[in-house]
Design a protein around this motif. Structure first.
Motif, PDB file in Angstrom:
ATOM      1  N   ALA A  25      -5.639   5.245  14.672  1.00  0.00           N
ATOM      2  CA  ALA A  25      -5.695   6.640  14.205  1.00  0.00           C
ATOM      3  C   ALA A  25      -5.368   7.601  15.342  1.00  0.00           C
ATOM      4  O   ALA A  25      -4.625   8.573  15.160  1.00  0.00           O
ATOM      5  CB  ALA A  25      -7.069   6.949  13.614  1.00  0.00           C
ATOM      6  N   GLY A  26      -5.892   7.334  16.524  1.00  0.00           N
ATOM      7  CA  GLY A  26      -5.608   8.177  17.683  1.00  0.00           C
ATOM      8  C   GLY A  26      -4.137   8.181  18.048  1.00  0.00           C
ATOM      9  O   GLY A  26      -3.572   9.214  18.428  1.00  0.00           O
ATOM     10  N   SER A  27      -3.487   7.036  17.917  1.00  0.00           N
ATOM     11  CA  SER A  27      -2.050   6.952  18.186  1.00  0.00           C
ATOM     12  C   SER A  27      -1.264   7.830  17.221  1.00  0.00           C
ATOM     13  O   SER A  27      -0.294   8.489  17.607  1.00  0.00           O
ATOM     14  CB  SER A  27      -1.568   5.503  18.071  1.00  0.00           C
ATOM     15  OG  SER A  27      -2.204   4.705  19.033  1.00  0.00           O
ATOM     16  N   PHE A  28      -1.695   7.858  15.979  1.00  0.00           N
ATOM     17  CA  PHE A  28      -1.024   8.710  15.002  1.00  0.00           C
ATOM     18  C   PHE A  28      -1.276  10.188  15.266  1.00  0.00           C
ATOM     19  O   PHE A  28      -0.419  11.027  14.979  1.00  0.00           O
ATOM     20  CB  PHE A  28      -1.405   8.305  13.577  1.00  0.00           C
ATOM     21  CG  PHE A  28      -0.583   7.158  13.072  1.00  0.00           C
ATOM     22  CD1 PHE A  28       0.576   7.375  12.356  1.00  0.00           C
ATOM     23  CD2 PHE A  28      -0.953   5.853  13.354  1.00  0.00           C
ATOM     24  CE1 PHE A  28       1.354   6.315  11.919  1.00  0.00           C
ATOM     25  CE2 PHE A  28      -0.187   4.789  12.928  1.00  0.00           C
ATOM     26  CZ  PHE A  28       0.972   5.013  12.203  1.00  0.00           C
ATOM     27  N   GLN A  29      -2.428  10.516  15.837  1.00  0.00           N
ATOM     28  CA  GLN A  29      -2.663  11.906  16.235  1.00  0.00           C
ATOM     29  C   GLN A  29      -1.674  12.320  17.319  1.00  0.00           C
ATOM     30  O   GLN A  29      -1.153  13.436  17.303  1.00  0.00           O
ATOM     31  CB  GLN A  29      -4.093  12.097  16.730  1.00  0.00           C
ATOM     32  CG  GLN A  29      -5.088  12.132  15.601  1.00  0.00           C
ATOM     33  CD  GLN A  29      -6.499  12.338  16.097  1.00  0.00           C
ATOM     34  OE1 GLN A  29      -6.931  11.686  17.040  1.00  0.00           O
ATOM     35  NE2 GLN A  29      -7.218  13.240  15.454  1.00  0.00           N
ATOM     36  N   VAL A  30      -1.416  11.436  18.247  1.00  0.00           N
ATOM     37  CA  VAL A  30      -0.442  11.721  19.304  1.00  0.00           C
ATOM     38  C   VAL A  30       0.942  11.927  18.692  1.00  0.00           C
ATOM     39  O   VAL A  30       1.659  12.868  19.047  1.00  0.00           O
ATOM     40  CB  VAL A  30      -0.430  10.593  20.362  1.00  0.00           C
ATOM     41  CG1 VAL A  30       0.735  10.753  21.332  1.00  0.00           C
ATOM     42  CG2 VAL A  30      -1.757  10.558  21.108  1.00  0.00           C
ATOM     43  N   ILE A  31       1.320  11.069  17.770  1.00  0.00           N
ATOM     44  CA  ILE A  31       2.618  11.216  17.096  1.00  0.00           C
ATOM     45  C   ILE A  31       2.693  12.569  16.398  1.00  0.00           C
ATOM     46  O   ILE A  31       3.715  13.264  16.472  1.00  0.00           O
ATOM     47  CB  ILE A  31       2.837  10.063  16.094  1.00  0.00           C
ATOM     48  CG1 ILE A  31       3.035   8.742  16.848  1.00  0.00           C
ATOM     49  CG2 ILE A  31       4.024  10.354  15.168  1.00  0.00           C
ATOM     50  CD1 ILE A  31       2.958   7.511  15.972  1.00  0.00           C
ATOM     51  N   GLY A  32       1.612  12.970  15.745  1.00  0.00           N
ATOM     52  CA  GLY A  32       1.577  14.270  15.079  1.00  0.00           C
ATOM     53  C   GLY A  32       1.766  15.410  16.054  1.00  0.00           C
ATOM     54  O   GLY A  32       2.529  16.351  15.790  1.00  0.00           O
ATOM     55  N   ALA A  53      -1.040  13.871   9.637  1.00  0.00           N
ATOM     56  CA  ALA A  53      -0.785  15.043   8.784  1.00  0.00           C
ATOM     57  C   ALA A  53      -1.486  16.277   9.339  1.00  0.00           C
ATOM     58  O   ALA A  53      -0.877  17.350   9.500  1.00  0.00           O
ATOM     59  CB  ALA A  53      -1.253  14.761   7.352  1.00  0.00           C
ATOM     60  N   MET A  54      -2.776  16.137   9.633  1.00  0.00           N
ATOM     61  CA  MET A  54      -3.547  17.278  10.123  1.00  0.00           C
ATOM     62  C   MET A  54      -3.036  17.738  11.483  1.00  0.00           C
ATOM     63  O   MET A  54      -2.830  18.933  11.705  1.00  0.00           O
ATOM     64  CB  MET A  54      -5.028  16.894  10.212  1.00  0.00           C
ATOM     65  CG  MET A  54      -5.947  17.987  10.732  1.00  0.00           C
ATOM     66  SD  MET A  54      -6.013  18.185  12.530  1.00  0.00           S
ATOM     67  CE  MET A  54      -6.634  16.605  13.040  1.00  0.00           C
ATOM     68  N   ASN A  55      -2.819  16.804  12.391  1.00  0.00           N
ATOM     69  CA  ASN A  55      -2.444  17.197  13.741  1.00  0.00           C
ATOM     70  C   ASN A  55      -1.077  17.873  13.775  1.00  0.00           C
ATOM     71  O   ASN A  55      -0.870  18.827  14.520  1.00  0.00           O
ATOM     72  CB  ASN A  55      -2.476  15.988  14.667  1.00  0.00           C
ATOM     73  CG  ASN A  55      -2.940  16.357  16.050  1.00  0.00           C
ATOM     74  OD1 ASN A  55      -2.901  17.505  16.449  1.00  0.00           O
ATOM     75  ND2 ASN A  55      -3.378  15.371  16.787  1.00  0.00           N
ATOM     76  N   THR A 107      -7.143   6.864   7.561  1.00  0.00           N
ATOM     77  CA  THR A 107      -7.491   7.622   8.770  1.00  0.00           C
ATOM     78  C   THR A 107      -6.246   7.968   9.581  1.00  0.00           C
ATOM     79  O   THR A 107      -6.118   9.087  10.084  1.00  0.00           O
ATOM     80  CB  THR A 107      -8.514   6.870   9.652  1.00  0.00           C
ATOM     81  OG1 THR A 107      -7.988   5.599  10.025  1.00  0.00           O
ATOM     82  CG2 THR A 107      -9.854   6.704   8.937  1.00  0.00           C
ATOM     83  N   ALA A 108      -5.317   7.033   9.692  1.00  0.00           N
ATOM     84  CA  ALA A 108      -4.086   7.294  10.458  1.00  0.00           C
ATOM     85  C   ALA A 108      -3.246   8.372   9.773  1.00  0.00           C
ATOM     86  O   ALA A 108      -2.728   9.284  10.435  1.00  0.00           O
ATOM     87  CB  ALA A 108      -3.288   6.009  10.629  1.00  0.00           C
ATOM     88  N   PRO A 156     -13.037  -0.098  17.373  1.00  0.00           N
ATOM     89  CA  PRO A 156     -12.160   0.468  18.416  1.00  0.00           C
ATOM     90  C   PRO A 156     -10.672   0.325  18.093  1.00  0.00           C
ATOM     91  O   PRO A 156      -9.881   1.218  18.401  1.00  0.00           O
ATOM     92  CB  PRO A 156     -12.513  -0.335  19.670  1.00  0.00           C
ATOM     93  CG  PRO A 156     -13.844  -0.928  19.407  1.00  0.00           C
ATOM     94  CD  PRO A 156     -13.943  -1.116  17.927  1.00  0.00           C
ATOM     95  N   ILE A 157     -10.290  -0.763  17.472  1.00  0.00           N
ATOM     96  CA  ILE A 157      -8.879  -0.947  17.112  1.00  0.00           C
ATOM     97  C   ILE A 157      -8.480   0.073  16.050  1.00  0.00           C
ATOM     98  O   ILE A 157      -7.422   0.710  16.145  1.00  0.00           O
ATOM     99  CB  ILE A 157      -8.611  -2.390  16.639  1.00  0.00           C
ATOM    100  CG1 ILE A 157      -8.778  -3.354  17.818  1.00  0.00           C
ATOM    101  CG2 ILE A 157      -7.220  -2.521  16.019  1.00  0.00           C
ATOM    102  CD1 ILE A 157      -8.793  -4.816  17.430  1.00  0.00           C
TER     103      ILE A 157
END
Length: 188
Positions: free
Chosen positions: A134-141, A16-18, A10-11, A128-129
């Motif tokens: 995964a949400g943190s990796f979206q921010v990085i993207g 990659a997508m973001n 998921t991460a 939630p963790i």
């Protein structure tokens, strides 16, 4: 191991997508494709992201979470390869569509792995963790997309995705093999 494989899937799909989605329209215009092509690329990307959602759960039930995750990662690899090796409009559009499809399948398969890795009473702590990671990796993207919003950056992003896909596939396969020796991840 299954939980780690699911979180990794998921991460990875999120970053990659973001990154491609955020950098894509600007990079497309830098390649000379114009605003109409950039807008169409985003539309194709959205179709790729959400159209499979109508059937992906049934496909996971049929072929397994591991198989759908590997198909999704393979689509991300294809998106990266197309972006890396061609700046033609067809390639740009194909990469944007394919990254959306790859995200959907990888994220869905990874989420199914996460859900299968814990007991019902653990859901309030584990899910939630996993989502926060995964949400943190979206921010990085999103934050790294600015560096990729040029022709050379788009091609470099594509090459990076190709390499990352191989690492992610091998890691997930190793983690899953420890937890589940069946080749697909389909559980009886």
């Amino acid at each position: 191991p299954v939980l780690l494989a699911g979180v990794l899937a998921t991460a990875f799909s999120a970053v990659a997508m973001n990154t491609m989605m955020t950098a894509g329209p600007i990079a497309g215009m830098a390649m000379g494709h114009g605003e109409a092509a950039a807008a169409f690329a985003v539309q194709l990307h959205m179709v790729g992201m959400f159209a499979p959602g109508f059937v992906v759960a049934r496909i996971i039930d049929r072929i397994g979470d591991r198989a759908i995750t590997f198909i999704g990662i393979t689509l991300i690899l294809v998106a990266g390869a197309v972006a890396a090796f061609s700046t033609a409009e067809w390639a740009f559009l194909a990469a944007m569509l394919t990254i959306g499809l790859g995200w959907n399948l990888t994220y869905s398969g990874g989420s199914a792995m996460i859900a299968s890795a814990y007991h019902a009473e653990e859901r309030g702590r584990v899910q939630p963790i996993a989502e926060a990671i995964a949400g943190s990796f979206q921010v990085i993207g999103s934050l790294s997309a600015g560096a990729m919003a040029s022709v050379s950056g788009w091609q470099l992003l594509g090459l990076g995705l190709v390499g990352a896909c191989f690492i992610v596939i091998l890691t997930i396969a190793k983690l899953r093999r420890r937890a589940d020796p069946s080749p697909t991840g389909v559980r009886p």
